[in-house]
Scaffold this motif. Structure first.
Motif, mmCIF file in Angstrom:
data_model
loop_
_atom_site.group_PDB
_atom_site.id
_atom_site.type_symbol
_atom_site.label_atom_id
_atom_site.label_comp_id
_atom_site.label_asym_id
_atom_site.label_seq_id
_atom_site.Cartn_x
_atom_site.Cartn_y
_atom_site.Cartn_z
ATOM 1 N N SER A 217 75.027 -43.243 85.595
ATOM 2 C CA SER A 217 75.206 -42.114 84.683
ATOM 3 C C SER A 217 74.110 -41.102 84.989
ATOM 4 N N THR A 218 74.234 -39.922 84.407
ATOM 5 C CA THR A 218 73.233 -38.895 84.652
ATOM 6 C C THR A 218 72.065 -39.048 83.677
ATOM 7 N N LEU A 219 70.947 -38.485 84.058
ATOM 8 C CA LEU A 219 69.774 -38.502 83.185
ATOM 9 C C LEU A 219 70.062 -37.754 81.889
ATOM 10 N N HIS A 253 70.582 -33.980 86.452
ATOM 11 C CA HIS A 253 71.673 -34.563 87.233
ATOM 12 C C HIS A 253 71.241 -35.791 88.037
ATOM 13 N N ALA A 254 70.026 -36.230 87.896
ATOM 14 C CA ALA A 254 69.594 -37.445 88.583
ATOM 15 C C ALA A 254 70.407 -38.639 88.095
ATOM 16 N N ARG A 255 70.659 -39.592 88.976
ATOM 17 C CA ARG A 255 71.496 -40.731 88.645
ATOM 18 C C ARG A 255 70.651 -41.922 88.215
ATOM 19 N N SER A 350 60.202 -42.936 89.108
ATOM 20 C CA SER A 350 60.346 -41.856 90.073
ATOM 21 C C SER A 350 61.541 -42.176 90.966
ATOM 22 N N LEU A 351 62.488 -41.236 91.060
ATOM 23 C CA LEU A 351 63.702 -41.486 91.827
ATOM 24 C C LEU A 351 64.183 -40.194 92.473
ATOM 25 N N PRO A 352 65.038 -40.298 93.479
ATOM 26 C CA PRO A 352 65.497 -39.086 94.173
ATOM 27 C C PRO A 352 66.444 -38.280 93.326
ATOM 28 N N ILE A 353 66.441 -36.962 93.527
ATOM 29 C CA ILE A 353 67.315 -36.092 92.767
ATOM 30 C C ILE A 353 68.731 -36.137 93.304
ATOM 31 N N ALA A 354 68.891 -36.473 94.583
ATOM 32 C CA ALA A 354 70.221 -36.541 95.172
ATOM 33 C C ALA A 354 71.048 -37.589 94.466
ATOM 34 N N ALA A 355 72.317 -37.291 94.258
ATOM 35 C CA ALA A 355 73.206 -38.214 93.537
ATOM 36 C C ALA A 355 73.395 -39.489 94.324
ATOM 37 N N ALA A 356 73.210 -40.632 93.678
ATOM 38 C CA ALA A 356 73.454 -41.905 94.307
ATOM 39 C C ALA A 356 74.933 -42.205 94.306
#
Length: 359
Positions: A217-219, A253-255, A350-356
């Motif tokens: 889901s999104t943040l 929009h981070a996953r 801490s996680l990547p902004i690109a959608a997983a």
């Protein structure tokens, strides 16, 4: 960046997707798009080649030289296989499991033959190059990689199920439900509108928890769910609980794995706010830093008899589930830490902004 105080007039909770019945989702075997998967695949192939070269090496220096030559052809072939597996993942995902294995093995045969051809073009030889043997070896290595990726995909099922059961149990704890209903009863006569809003928050919270979730889901969705939970607890604790939000809209929009943020917030309330006679402060912040999203949940600690802040001990189940589920979604491209810092308990993700990848 925007900073707001938690109030009884938070934005209305609107689920992004309608409720849907439970369905068994096909596992993605070819999930070769993670950095961690690429590193493990390269190390696996390199380890097999290193063992195979030992049969022909007469000395350590000869072994190292032969391994370097073989790696020159095997490394590009391995990376090419991973690139194809990643780019074709959605199409391969639609195939039956047996067909996925066959496609992965066929790609390995092609990659192994290409590696042999590359070495034959770079290194002249008097005898014929073993194209057939290289193709068979590449196919077997690819078959091992596909099996490992499938085991990784299957490994997410029990972990996600265990985490989901834990979160469902957290949301339907009797004391939480009874406290919420008692708060609503106390407000019915004096503040009926507030009691109605409280029951709506409770309904939204339970509906979201009992609805079948996707792989991620999104943040933004996780923030809305946490706001619903804190709305309910704000009525119970009143001025004892002071909540501060500092949200970066660029990070929305981070996953994240579904139902991840709310148990962290619940832990902060249970171990930081509730045990303290004077209540405490809770702060949730998100920030985008160079294509990475940093999420932090910070809460004050309860004081002991001497007035010193102390952290209450829990079982650590929620934190362990959060850590495992983040690793399953983002692998090594995600950092998670939790502990006491400067008299405050801080959880940092801490996680990547690109959608997983999601189902």
């Amino acid at each position: 960046m925007r900073e707001t105080e938690i109030l009884s007039t938070l934005p209305a909770f609107s689920p992004k997707a309608p409720e849907r019945p439970f369905r068994e989702e096909r596992m993605q075997v070819f999930d070769a798009c993670h950095v961690g998967v690429v590193l493990r695949a390269v190390l696996f192939v390199e380890a097999v080649l290193a063992a195979g070269v030992m049969y022909h090496a007469s000395s350590p220096s000869d072994w190292l030289q032969r391994l370097s030559l073989v790696t020159a052809g095997a490394l590009p072939a391995t990376l090419g296989w991973l690139l194809c597996a990643c780019s074709l993942k959605q199409r391969l995902h639609e195939l039956p499991t047996v067909a996925q294995y066959l496609c992965g093995t066929l790609l390995g045969i092609i990659a192994g033959t290409a590696a042999s051809g590359l070495l034959a073009w770079v290194l002249p030889s008097d005898g014929p190059w073993p194209f057939l043997a290289s193709g068979v070896t590449g196919g077997l290595l690819a078959l091992g990689l596909v099996a490992a990726l499938q085991m990784r995909a299957r490994g997410s099922t029990p972990a996600a199920t265990t985490a989901r059961l834990t979160e469902l149990q957290a949301r339907i704890r009797p004391h939480f439900l009874f406290n919420t209903l008692n708060s609503a009863v106390a407000l019915v006569r004096e503040e009926p509108a507030k009691a109605e809003a409280l029951l709506e928050d409770l309904s939204d919270l339970f509906r979201h928890a009992l609805t079948e979730q996707g792989a991620s889901s999104t943040l933004e969705e996780e923030i809305l769910l946490a706001q619903r939970y804190l709305d309910i607890e704000q009525v119970r604790f009143g001025d004892r609980m002071r909540v501060q939000w500092q949200l970066d809209t660029r990070a929305s929009h981070a996953r994240l794995p579904p139902l991840l943020l709310q148990p962290l917030v619940e832990n902060a309330v249970k171990h930081g706010i509730e045990p303290s006679a004077n209540g405490g402060k809770l702060r949730i912040s998100t920030e985008l830093r160079s294509r990475r999203v940093v999420l932090q949940i910070t809460n004050t600690l309860a004081e002991n008899a001497s007035g010193e802040a102390r952290a209450t001990r829990g079982h650590g189940i929620a934190l362990a589930n959060v850590r495992d589920r983040l690793r399953l979604l983002h692998d090594v491209d995600c950092d998670f830490s939790a502990g006491v810092q400067n008299g405050l308990y801080r959880v940092r993700i801490s996680l990547p902004i690109a959608a997983a990848p999601s189902n």
